[in-house]
Design an enzyme around this catalytic site. Structure first.
Site, PDB file in Angstrom:
ATOM      1  N   SER A 228      -3.032   9.251  -5.162  1.00  0.00           N
ATOM      2  CA  SER A 228      -1.727   8.778  -4.693  1.00  0.00           C
ATOM      3  C   SER A 228      -0.733   8.580  -5.829  1.00  0.00           C
ATOM      4  CB  SER A 228      -1.893   7.461  -3.930  1.00  0.00           C
ATOM      5  OG  SER A 228      -2.549   6.494  -4.732  1.00  0.00           O
TER       6      SER A 228
ATOM      7  N   THR B  88       1.093   3.339  -4.649  1.00  0.00           N
ATOM      8  CA  THR B  88       1.774   3.150  -5.921  1.00  0.00           C
ATOM      9  C   THR B  88       0.951   2.376  -6.937  1.00  0.00           C
ATOM     10  OG1 THR B  88       3.808   2.985  -4.617  1.00  0.00           O
ATOM     11  CG2 THR B  88       3.932   2.276  -6.912  1.00  0.00           C
TER      12      THR B  88
ATOM     13  N   THR C  45       4.280   6.976  -8.392  1.00  0.00           N
ATOM     14  CA  THR C  45       3.608   7.370  -7.149  1.00  0.00           C
ATOM     15  C   THR C  45       3.960   8.809  -6.802  1.00  0.00           C
ATOM     16  OG1 THR C  45       3.285   6.775  -4.805  1.00  0.00           O
ATOM     17  CG2 THR C  45       5.510   6.586  -5.682  1.00  0.00           C
TER      18      THR C  45
ATOM     19  N   ARG D 188      12.037  12.728   1.271  1.00  0.00           N
ATOM     20  CA  ARG D 188      11.835  11.297   1.474  1.00  0.00           C
ATOM     21  C   ARG D 188      11.618  10.583   0.152  1.00  0.00           C
ATOM     22  NH1 ARG D 188       7.457   7.516   0.142  1.00  0.00           N
ATOM     23  NH2 ARG D 188       7.507   5.831   1.680  1.00  0.00           N
TER      24      ARG D 188
ATOM     25  N   THR E  49       3.571  -2.632  -3.532  1.00  0.00           N
ATOM     26  CA  THR E  49       2.811  -1.447  -3.168  1.00  0.00           C
ATOM     27  C   THR E  49       2.579  -1.473  -1.671  1.00  0.00           C
ATOM     28  OG1 THR E  49       0.766  -0.186  -3.578  1.00  0.00           O
ATOM     29  CG2 THR E  49       0.582  -2.579  -3.588  1.00  0.00           C
ATOM     30  N   GLY E  50       2.549  -0.297  -1.035  1.00  0.00           N
ATOM     31  CA  GLY E  50       2.327  -0.266   0.408  1.00  0.00           C
ATOM     32  C   GLY E  50       3.274   0.672   1.110  1.00  0.00           C
TER      33      GLY E  50
END
Length: 353
Positions: free
Chosen positions: A80, A213, A231, A241, A264-265
């Site tokens: 990721s 991230t 990320t 995006r 993060t998320g």
């Protein structure tokens, strides 16, 4: 310790052993603040070790964040971060990153970066060699090449396999809604229907093994605060995006008069609340870092109770904390801490709220 005790007009000395209280504290509730400190999201140990090593060798806080996040780009942390992961709808991997200097409040950020692997380093070059804050897309790639970065393919066999499997699963999951054909059942191309029937947005569930991230906070011995993120974004995202990671105040925030934070998320949701900026402002008012993290998570919960996300926080004394939103499959958040109080970079964990 010794104490004099009277006895029949004379004195005897006796040793009184001090009472030792052992207090077990949750992760992040530092019993004694200490600097320097390095904190990063997830159990990305090598990134933590790299950043800490930079400080130990006399490198700057900016160097530590750049090298620490850059280590994850090289290692492709959990697929990721860095090249060869999270292909978009076209099968391409693109990168987002930012770095912030809490002394000067300067920010360098890059989004939708193509064909250049070292996103965090490109972000730093933007901060140091331009008057801009954020560059995006192919133009950002051209800037990177002018700064000496190689122009190369970010696609790998693994990312191609992920993309192929997604196509074979009727492009599920994806990020479209209220379009035709039905995006929950088939691939596009999609278009806007003549009459829109809105459906309740489904929040995708992520497991502990599906991170995104790397966010990092470094506070030096003199109190200088620097933060950064890197990320490759949301897997199968719509091309173009950009999430929270490269946005100052969302992905991370640093202010040497207050502290630093990183998130993060689910960036599409979290960036709407500027959680990193808000956490730093809470700490500026004297709020404990753990409580500051919890407060920003609670604020997002009111509007998106099922969101996936976590925040790390540290103030200028070296106290730190973290918080996360509890959802099925994500009940604890792991993060790394390095400080003089620890013999080595240490993984810590908090229960989500």
């Amino acid at each position: 310790m010794a104490a004099a005790v009277g006895c029949g007009g004379g004195r005897r000395w006796m040793v009184v052993a001090p009472l030792l209280l052992v207090v077990l504290q949750p992760a992040g509730a530092a019993s004694a603040a200490s600097l320097p400190v390095v904190i990063n999201t997830w159990a990305f140990r090598k990134a933590a070790e790299t950043a800490w090593g930079v400080l130990q060798l006399g490198g700057s806080e900016l160097d530590a964040v750049e090298r620490g996040c850059g280590q994850c780009e090289i290692d492709q942390c959990d697929g990721s971060v860095g090249y060869g992961g999270s292909p978009d709808e076209s099968g391409e991997t693109t990168l987002d990153a930012m770095i912030m200097n809490g002394n000067t409040m300067e920010v360098g950020a890059v989004a939708d970066l193509r064909h250049v692997k070292n996103a965090i380093s490109v972000a730093r070059k933007i901060m140091e060699y331009t008057k801009h804050t954020l560059l995006v897309g192919e133009s950002a790639s051209l800037f990177a090449v002018r700064m000496g970065f190689p122009y190369e393919d970010l696609t790998t066999q693994k990312s191609l396999s992920v993309y192929s499997q997604w196509l074979n699963q009727s492009c599920q999951p994806n990020y479209w809604k209220n379009v035709v054909p039905d995006s929950s059942k088939s691939c596009g191309p999609y278009k806007r229907p003549e009459e829109v029937t809105y459906k309740e947005e489904q929040i995708s569930r992520r497991s502990l093994h599906n991170h995104d991230t790397i966010g990092m906070i470094v506070i030096g011995g003199s109190g200088t605060v620097v933060s950064g993120t890197s990320t490759n974004g949301a897997v199968h995202k719509i091309p173009g995006r950009v999430g929270d990671s490269p946005i100052a105040g969302a992905g991370s925030y640093a202010d040497s008069t207050a502290g630093g934070a990183a998130a993060t998320g689910d960036g599409d949701i979290m960036m709407r609340f500027l959680p990193s900026y808000q956490a730093v402002e809470y700490m500026r008012m004297g709020t404990d870092p753990t409580v500051a993290c919890q407060k920003v998570i609670s604020r997002i919960q009111k509007y998106a109770p099922k969101f996936f996300g976590a925040v790390i926080c540290a103030n200028t004394t070296g106290s730190y904390g973290a918080a996360c939103n509890k959802i099925p499959g994500f009940t604890q958040f792991h993060f790394m801490v390095s400080s003089p109080l620890l013999s080595h970079p240490t993984e810590q964990v908090v229960d989500c709220i």
